[in-house]
Structure formats: C-alpha cells, structure tokens
Design an enzyme around this catalytic site. Structure first.
Site, PDB file in Angstrom:
ATOM      1  N   ASP A 108      -6.008  -2.426   5.015  1.00 11.50           N
ATOM      2  CA  ASP A 108      -5.409  -1.069   5.157  1.00 11.50           C
ATOM      3  C   ASP A 108      -5.039  -0.414   6.253  1.00 11.50           C
ATOM      4  OD1 ASP A 108      -5.263   1.513   4.452  1.00 11.50           O
ATOM      5  OD2 ASP A 108      -6.598   1.279   2.788  1.00 11.50           O
ATOM      6  N   ASN A 116      -3.662   3.593  -2.994  1.00  9.96           N
ATOM      7  CA  ASN A 116      -1.842   4.114  -3.683  1.00  9.96           C
ATOM      8  C   ASN A 116      -0.832   4.004  -2.718  1.00  9.96           C
ATOM      9  OD1 ASN A 116      -0.101   4.262  -6.829  1.00  9.96           O
ATOM     10  ND2 ASN A 116      -0.459   2.289  -5.730  1.00  9.96           N
ATOM     11  N   CYS A 158      -0.547   3.231   0.115  1.00 14.45           N
ATOM     12  CA  CYS A 158       0.303   2.103   1.896  1.00 14.45           C
ATOM     13  C   CYS A 158       0.409   0.686   1.317  1.00 14.45           C
ATOM     14  CB  CYS A 158      -1.135   1.809   2.734  1.00 14.45           C
ATOM     15  SG  CYS A 158      -0.894   3.773   3.783  1.00 14.45           S
ATOM     16  N   ARG A 159      -0.891  -0.485   1.032  1.00 16.70           N
ATOM     17  CA  ARG A 159      -0.584  -1.433   0.372  1.00 16.70           C
ATOM     18  C   ARG A 159      -0.005  -1.177  -0.492  1.00 16.70           C
ATOM     19  NH1 ARG A 159      -6.730  -3.038   1.582  1.00 16.70           N
ATOM     20  NH2 ARG A 159      -6.879  -0.586   0.453  1.00 16.70           N
ATOM     21  N   SER A 160      -0.296  -1.027  -1.482  1.00 15.50           N
ATOM     22  CA  SER A 160      -0.115  -1.490  -3.273  1.00 15.50           C
ATOM     23  C   SER A 160       1.278  -1.145  -3.410  1.00 15.50           C
ATOM     24  CB  SER A 160      -1.307  -1.025  -3.890  1.00 15.50           C
ATOM     25  OG  SER A 160      -1.234  -0.182  -4.491  1.00 15.50           O
ATOM     26  N   CYS A 210      -4.787  -1.703  -4.419  1.00 17.82           N
ATOM     27  CA  CYS A 210      -5.625  -1.140  -3.261  1.00 17.82           C
ATOM     28  C   CYS A 210      -6.653  -0.007  -3.833  1.00 17.82           C
ATOM     29  CB  CYS A 210      -4.469  -1.121  -2.099  1.00 17.82           C
ATOM     30  SG  CYS A 210      -3.656   0.517  -1.672  1.00 17.82           S
TER      31      CYS A 210
END
Length: 147
Positions: free
Chosen positions: A120, A10, A12-14, A7
């Site tokens: 995001d 690095n 939140c999402r990933s 993401c």
C-alpha cells in the site's frame, strides 16, 4: 468479463489497477467491465489519493473520474472476478462473501512473476513501485484473458 479490483480504502491501489487495466485492455481490444472498491469505509466518495493520481498521470493513466466506494454483497453477484491487492483484503472479502456468490476471489498478482501483494503506497510512499507491480499484474491478467 466483469472484474473488481479490491484494496483497503479504494484510493490508491485498486483505482490504479482499474485505470491501468482499462487503458491496457483498450490497447489490446479487450472489452471488459472494470471497477474498484475498498474493504473499509474511510474514503467513500473521495477521489483517488493525490500522490497516486500524480504518479499514474506521469505514466499516462487518468484516475481523476474515479471515486472510492466500499465492497458490497451485490459485488459478489455482479462481478465474475474480484482481485484483491493483498492477502488481508482477500481474507476480508472471503469473510464477507455471501453463500450464493458467483464471483471468483483471487489475488491480483496471482499470475504475475514476483510478490503476491501490492504494498500500500499510502503507507510505503512508493507510488512508482506500486504502479510497476500494477502494470505487471494487469499485463499478466490481460494475457490470461486473451488466451
């Protein structure tokens, strides 16, 4: 199989995708090497964003031991698959991809039913919606790997 989730920062999402996929893979007995990274350098060394960690923890996922890092050229050799959370990060990874790269680049949600991108939550503030998409994407990924 070595998989890298990607993401922007690095935080939140990933890392959420890494934690969710790790736990679901354990439950299904799949042995995978998982990691996550960001295309940007802003949060290198930081723990995942606290609101993301809280939302993940509420669903039973532990992200506390993860630390942000930036995508490197070596990642394209080390991993079999790099899964980006959105088209912008996919394009950025493709632009950095060395000519000799072996990793396949794809969108994380490429096998899921629904949107192509995981928005995001750092900006949308929808941490639960993000986790819903990540859980769906992780299940689709693992289902594809198991067959």
């Amino acid at each position: 199989m070595r998989i890298l989730f990607l993401c922007l920062g690095n935080i939140c999402r990933s890392p959420a995708a890494e934690a969710v996929t790790r736990q679901l893979a354990r439950q299904t007995g799949l042995e995978l090497h998982l990691d996550s990274a960001g295309t940007g350098p802003w949060h290198v060394g930081e723990a995942p964003y606290a609101p993301m960690q809280r939302a993940a923890h509420a669903r039973g996922y532990d992200m506390s031991n993860l630390r942000a890092r930036q995508l490197t050229a070596a990642d394209f050799e080390h991993f079999d698959l790099i899964l980006a959370m959105d088209a912008d990060n996919l394009r950025e990874a493709a632009a950095r991809r060395p000519a000799s790269a072996r990793a396949e680049l794809r969108l994380f949600l490429h096998k899921a039913n629904g949107p192509d991108a995981v928005p995001d939550p750092y900006y949308t503030r929808d941490f639960d919606g993000c986790l819903d998409l990540i859980e769906e994407g992780a299940r689709a990924l693992l289902s594809g790997l198991a067959h």
